[in-house]
Design a protein around this motif. Structure first.
Motif, PDB file in Angstrom:
ATOM      1  N   ASP A 105       0.792  -1.201  -0.021  1.00 47.06           N
ATOM      2  CA  ASP A 105      -0.053   0.152   0.212  1.00 47.06           C
ATOM      3  C   ASP A 105       0.725   1.230  -0.014  1.00 47.06           C
ATOM      4  OD1 ASP A 105      -2.187   1.805   0.223  1.00 47.06           O
ATOM      5  OD2 ASP A 105      -2.613   1.276   2.161  1.00 47.06           O
ATOM      6  N   LEU A 106       1.026   1.810  -1.067  1.00 48.48           N
ATOM      7  CA  LEU A 106       1.977   2.817  -1.392  1.00 48.48           C
ATOM      8  C   LEU A 106       1.615   4.085  -0.740  1.00 48.48           C
ATOM      9  CD1 LEU A 106       3.472   2.099  -4.907  1.00 48.48           C
ATOM     10  CD2 LEU A 106       4.579   1.422  -2.724  1.00 48.48           C
ATOM     11  N   LYS A 107       0.284   4.342  -0.519  1.00 47.80           N
ATOM     12  CA  LYS A 107      -0.406   5.285   0.185  1.00 47.80           C
ATOM     13  C   LYS A 107      -0.056   5.598   1.513  1.00 47.80           C
ATOM     14  CE  LYS A 107      -4.790   4.298  -0.441  1.00 47.80           C
ATOM     15  NZ  LYS A 107      -4.373   3.069  -1.305  1.00 47.80           N
ATOM     16  N   LYS A 108       0.779   4.560   2.027  1.00 48.07           N
ATOM     17  CA  LYS A 108       1.527   4.833   3.418  1.00 48.07           C
ATOM     18  C   LYS A 108       2.425   5.955   3.489  1.00 48.07           C
ATOM     19  CE  LYS A 108      -0.026   0.230   5.186  1.00 48.07           C
ATOM     20  NZ  LYS A 108       0.399  -0.950   5.890  1.00 48.07           N
ATOM     21  N   LEU A 109       3.261   5.981   2.357  1.00 51.25           N
ATOM     22  CA  LEU A 109       4.198   7.066   2.059  1.00 51.25           C
ATOM     23  C   LEU A 109       3.586   8.292   2.215  1.00 51.25           C
ATOM     24  CD1 LEU A 109       6.183   5.509  -0.878  1.00 51.25           C
ATOM     25  CD2 LEU A 109       7.013   5.422   1.837  1.00 51.25           C
ATOM     26  N   GLY A 156      -1.031   9.840  -2.828  1.00 51.51           N
ATOM     27  CA  GLY A 156      -2.545   9.371  -2.788  1.00 51.51           C
ATOM     28  C   GLY A 156      -2.874   8.296  -3.786  1.00 51.51           C
ATOM     29  N   PRO A 157      -4.185   8.177  -4.090  1.00 49.59           N
ATOM     30  CA  PRO A 157      -4.660   7.148  -5.043  1.00 49.59           C
ATOM     31  C   PRO A 157      -3.968   7.471  -6.472  1.00 49.59           C
ATOM     32  CG  PRO A 157      -6.474   7.661  -3.605  1.00 49.59           C
ATOM     33  CD  PRO A 157      -5.365   8.489  -3.146  1.00 49.59           C
ATOM     34  N   ALA A 158      -4.196   8.655  -6.871  1.00 51.48           N
ATOM     35  CA  ALA A 158      -3.817   9.224  -7.971  1.00 51.48           C
ATOM     36  C   ALA A 158      -2.131   8.940  -8.300  1.00 51.48           C
ATOM     37  CB  ALA A 158      -3.991  10.500  -8.471  1.00 51.48           C
ATOM     38  N   TRP A 207      10.974   9.380   0.860  1.00 52.27           N
ATOM     39  CA  TRP A 207      10.439   8.042   0.641  1.00 52.27           C
ATOM     40  C   TRP A 207      11.256   6.890   0.940  1.00 52.27           C
ATOM     41  CZ3 TRP A 207       7.279   9.040  -4.137  1.00 52.27           C
ATOM     42  CH2 TRP A 207       6.122   9.896  -3.811  1.00 52.27           C
ATOM     43  N   VAL A 208      12.570   7.093   0.527  1.00 48.82           N
ATOM     44  CA  VAL A 208      13.629   5.928   0.663  1.00 48.82           C
ATOM     45  C   VAL A 208      13.537   5.571   2.282  1.00 48.82           C
ATOM     46  CG1 VAL A 208      15.511   5.199   0.501  1.00 48.82           C
ATOM     47  CG2 VAL A 208      14.824   6.632  -1.161  1.00 48.82           C
ATOM     48  N   GLU A 209      13.658   6.352   3.370  1.00 50.98           N
ATOM     49  CA  GLU A 209      13.793   5.724   4.825  1.00 50.98           C
ATOM     50  C   GLU A 209      12.486   5.443   5.014  1.00 50.98           C
ATOM     51  OE1 GLU A 209      14.904   8.708   3.271  1.00 50.98           O
ATOM     52  OE2 GLU A 209      17.026   8.318   3.673  1.00 50.98           O
ATOM     53  N   LEU A 269       8.897   0.641   6.314  1.00 54.76           N
ATOM     54  CA  LEU A 269       7.642  -0.206   6.088  1.00 54.76           C
ATOM     55  C   LEU A 269       8.005  -1.395   5.674  1.00 54.76           C
ATOM     56  CD1 LEU A 269       5.689   3.010   4.486  1.00 54.76           C
ATOM     57  CD2 LEU A 269       5.366   1.931   6.561  1.00 54.76           C
ATOM     58  N   ALA A 270       8.953  -1.685   4.821  1.00 50.12           N
ATOM     59  CA  ALA A 270       9.238  -3.063   4.300  1.00 50.12           C
ATOM     60  C   ALA A 270       9.723  -3.851   5.511  1.00 50.12           C
ATOM     61  CB  ALA A 270      10.462  -2.795   3.442  1.00 50.12           C
TER      62      ALA A 270
END
Length: 238
Positions: A176-180, A184-186, A228-230, A235-236
């Motif tokens: 779920d990339l929206k956690k970054l 958003g969805p788009a 985002w990388v951190e 999250l990973a």
């Protein structure tokens, strides 16, 4: 030196009892009646002082009348100088709506010539430079056709190595990339389209790959700014 030796070609014709030959030429949208030895001012020509030019648009010469021009006829003249005409004052006054007035002057650019020869035939075989208006399309074409020194060739630019976007390693199940932050969805859909579906992929980006992906997604530095990388590394791990 006697008076006879000082006389011009026009005077010589008159002494012989003959009327001097004249021609009517057209240049710059105007017509000029000329004889050998005449000095006249015409619209500026593409020629320098001392050059000989030839007018090929002859409407009449001697007893020949053109329809509209006389084939093979020509008038040759020597360029004396490039000059400017008398100043013309243009004045406009508008009263009814604008109540304004305007005054400006203009001096037309002209070429001063001395007629040297009138040719009834053979004008198309003389090889003398044609009299061309300096502002005409033909004049521009003549200037463009003049030989120019070849400019040195610029060295071909060396292609800079492009940073490749991170390879889209297929993930068995998308995260779920929206956690970054800021996704958003788009944006998530856009990232899926370029093959980014998991946090592990983002966590493995190098600085060069961050810049490449930032440009590809049009984020204007958002990846580095939001970290985002951190975030993806955290999250990973779950």
């Amino acid at each position: 030196m006697n008076a006879a030796s000082q006389a011009g070609p026009k005077d010589a014709e008159e002494r012989k009892g003959r009327r001097p030959m004249f021609a009517v030429l057209k240049t710059g949208g105007k017509q000029y009646k000329v004889q050998s030895g005449d000095v006249l001012r015409v619209e500026k020509l593409a020629a320098d002082a001392g050059e000989t030019v030839q007018f090929n648009e002859i409407l009449m010469i001697g007893s020949q009348v053109g329809m509209p021009t006389v084939a093979g006829a020509a008038v040759q003249a020597e360029v004396i100088d490039q000059i400017k005409g008398d100043k013309v004052i243009h004045y406009v006054k508008r009263r009814r709506k604008h109540s304004s007035q305007r005054r400006k002057g203009h001096r037309q650019q002209l070429t001063l010539l001395r007629v040297t020869d009138l040719l009834e035939t053979g004008g198309d075989k003389t090889g003398v430079k044609a009299a061309i208006g300096a502002g005409s399309v033909s004049g521009a074409a003549v200037a463009a056709a003049a030989p120019k020194a070849a400019a040195p060739k610029a060295a071909a630019p060396t292609a800079e190595p492009k940073s490749e976007a991170p390879a889209a390693a297929a993930a068995p199940a998308g995260d779920d990339l929206k956690k970054l932050t800021g996704v958003g969805p788009a944006m998530e859909k856009k990232m899926h389209e370029v093959g980014i579906k998991s946090f592990a992929q983002i966590a493995g980006w190098t600085p060069e790959q961050v810049i490449a992906m930032d440009n590809r997604l049009g984020l204007k530095g958002k990846i580095e700014k939001e970290g985002w990388v951190e975030q993806a590394k955290t999250l990973a791990k779950g």
